[in-house]
Design a protein around this motif. Structure first.
Motif, PDB file in Angstrom:
ATOM      1  N   VAL A   1       1.075  -1.138  -0.108  1.00  0.00           N
ATOM      2  CA  VAL A   1       0.398   0.319  -0.151  1.00  0.00           C
ATOM      3  C   VAL A   1       1.257   1.461  -0.400  1.00  0.00           C
ATOM      4  O   VAL A   1       0.562   1.619  -0.385  1.00  0.00           O
ATOM      5  CB  VAL A   1      -0.975  -0.341   1.029  1.00  0.00           C
ATOM      6  N   TYR A   2       1.615   1.405   0.381  1.00  0.00           N
ATOM      7  CA  TYR A   2       3.155   1.874   1.010  1.00  0.00           C
ATOM      8  C   TYR A   2       3.603   2.913  -0.802  1.00  0.00           C
ATOM      9  O   TYR A   2       3.525   3.760  -0.750  1.00  0.00           O
ATOM     10  CB  TYR A   2       3.986   2.162   2.314  1.00  0.00           C
ATOM     11  N   ILE A   3       3.500   1.733  -1.064  1.00  0.00           N
ATOM     12  CA  ILE A   3       4.609   1.702  -2.388  1.00  0.00           C
ATOM     13  C   ILE A   3       3.952   2.215  -3.676  1.00  0.00           C
ATOM     14  O   ILE A   3       3.736   3.031  -4.675  1.00  0.00           O
ATOM     15  CB  ILE A   3       4.954   1.176  -2.984  1.00  0.00           C
ATOM     16  N   LEU A   4       3.076   1.172  -3.752  1.00  0.00           N
ATOM     17  CA  LEU A   4       1.553   2.381  -4.468  1.00  0.00           C
ATOM     18  C   LEU A   4       0.550   3.352  -3.687  1.00  0.00           C
ATOM     19  O   LEU A   4       0.443   4.116  -5.138  1.00  0.00           O
ATOM     20  CB  LEU A   4       0.227   1.696  -4.424  1.00  0.00           C
TER      21      LEU A   4
ATOM     22  N   ASP B   1       2.988   9.970   0.874  1.00  0.00           N
ATOM     23  CA  ASP B   1       4.388   9.194   1.475  1.00  0.00           C
ATOM     24  C   ASP B   1       4.744   9.980   2.748  1.00  0.00           C
ATOM     25  O   ASP B   1       4.587  11.357   2.697  1.00  0.00           O
ATOM     26  CB  ASP B   1       5.204   9.752   0.679  1.00  0.00           C
ATOM     27  N   VAL B   2       5.411   9.164   3.932  1.00  0.00           N
ATOM     28  CA  VAL B   2       5.773  10.057   4.959  1.00  0.00           C
ATOM     29  C   VAL B   2       7.313  11.096   4.094  1.00  0.00           C
ATOM     30  O   VAL B   2       7.269  12.006   4.968  1.00  0.00           O
ATOM     31  CB  VAL B   2       6.688   9.385   5.511  1.00  0.00           C
ATOM     32  N   VAL B   3       8.000  10.413   3.142  1.00  0.00           N
ATOM     33  CA  VAL B   3       8.230  11.665   2.542  1.00  0.00           C
ATOM     34  C   VAL B   3       8.431  11.975   0.865  1.00  0.00           C
ATOM     35  O   VAL B   3       8.122  10.825   0.401  1.00  0.00           O
ATOM     36  CB  VAL B   3      10.257  11.396   2.350  1.00  0.00           C
TER      37      VAL B   3
ATOM     38  N   ASP C   1      11.187   5.489  -0.959  1.00  0.00           N
ATOM     39  CA  ASP C   1      10.150   4.359  -1.648  1.00  0.00           C
ATOM     40  C   ASP C   1      10.469   2.934  -2.448  1.00  0.00           C
ATOM     41  O   ASP C   1      10.282   2.186  -2.234  1.00  0.00           O
ATOM     42  CB  ASP C   1       9.649   4.499  -3.091  1.00  0.00           C
ATOM     43  N   PHE C   2      12.238   3.712  -2.924  1.00  0.00           N
ATOM     44  CA  PHE C   2      12.531   2.581  -3.444  1.00  0.00           C
ATOM     45  C   PHE C   2      13.339   1.467  -2.511  1.00  0.00           C
ATOM     46  O   PHE C   2      13.467  -0.085  -2.083  1.00  0.00           O
ATOM     47  CB  PHE C   2      13.947   2.396  -3.774  1.00  0.00           C
TER      48      PHE C   2
END
Length: 117
Positions: free
Chosen positions: A61-64, A68-70, A82-83
């Protein structure tokens, strides 16, 4: 700099595990992921708990997610987080799915031995 080295080390460990002789291949591991998720949800695979599965789901979910946090507009830092999550997720999924494939092989072998007896 340290985070970059840690990501590179994690990627190298994953590569070594996937290419180890006798280890399930990359595609075998990838194809096993849906079966593994189903087995965890049904309680048929004790190698991974539902909490860890949920954590992996949050990684997806975070990647998609566009949030983002950053933030990604901070160029390299925003993309790097993300990476980093992607590398962690890939390493975790490939490692766990390899263990799941080995589990499947043991279960099948045990069934065959039972049938022979």
């Amino acid at each position: 700099m340290m985070a970059k080295a840690a990501r590179a080390a994690a990627a190298w460990r994953t590569y070594r595990e996937v290419t180890k002789p006798g280890s399930p291949s990359l595609m075998t591991r990838v194809r096993a992921i849906p079966r593994m998720v189903g087995a965890v949800m049904r309680g048929q695979y004790d190698g991974m708990g539902k909490g860890r599965l949920a954590l992996l789901g949050l990684g997806v979910v975070y990647i998609l997610s566009p949030v983002d946090v950053v933030p990604d507009f901070l160029m390299l830092i925003g993309v790097a987080d993300d990476f980093g999550v992607f590398l962690w997720l890939a390493a975790a999924l490939l490692g766990e799915s390899g263990r799941y494939v080995e589990h499947e092989r043991r279960v099948i072998q045990a069934r065959l031995l039972e049938e022979e007896a």
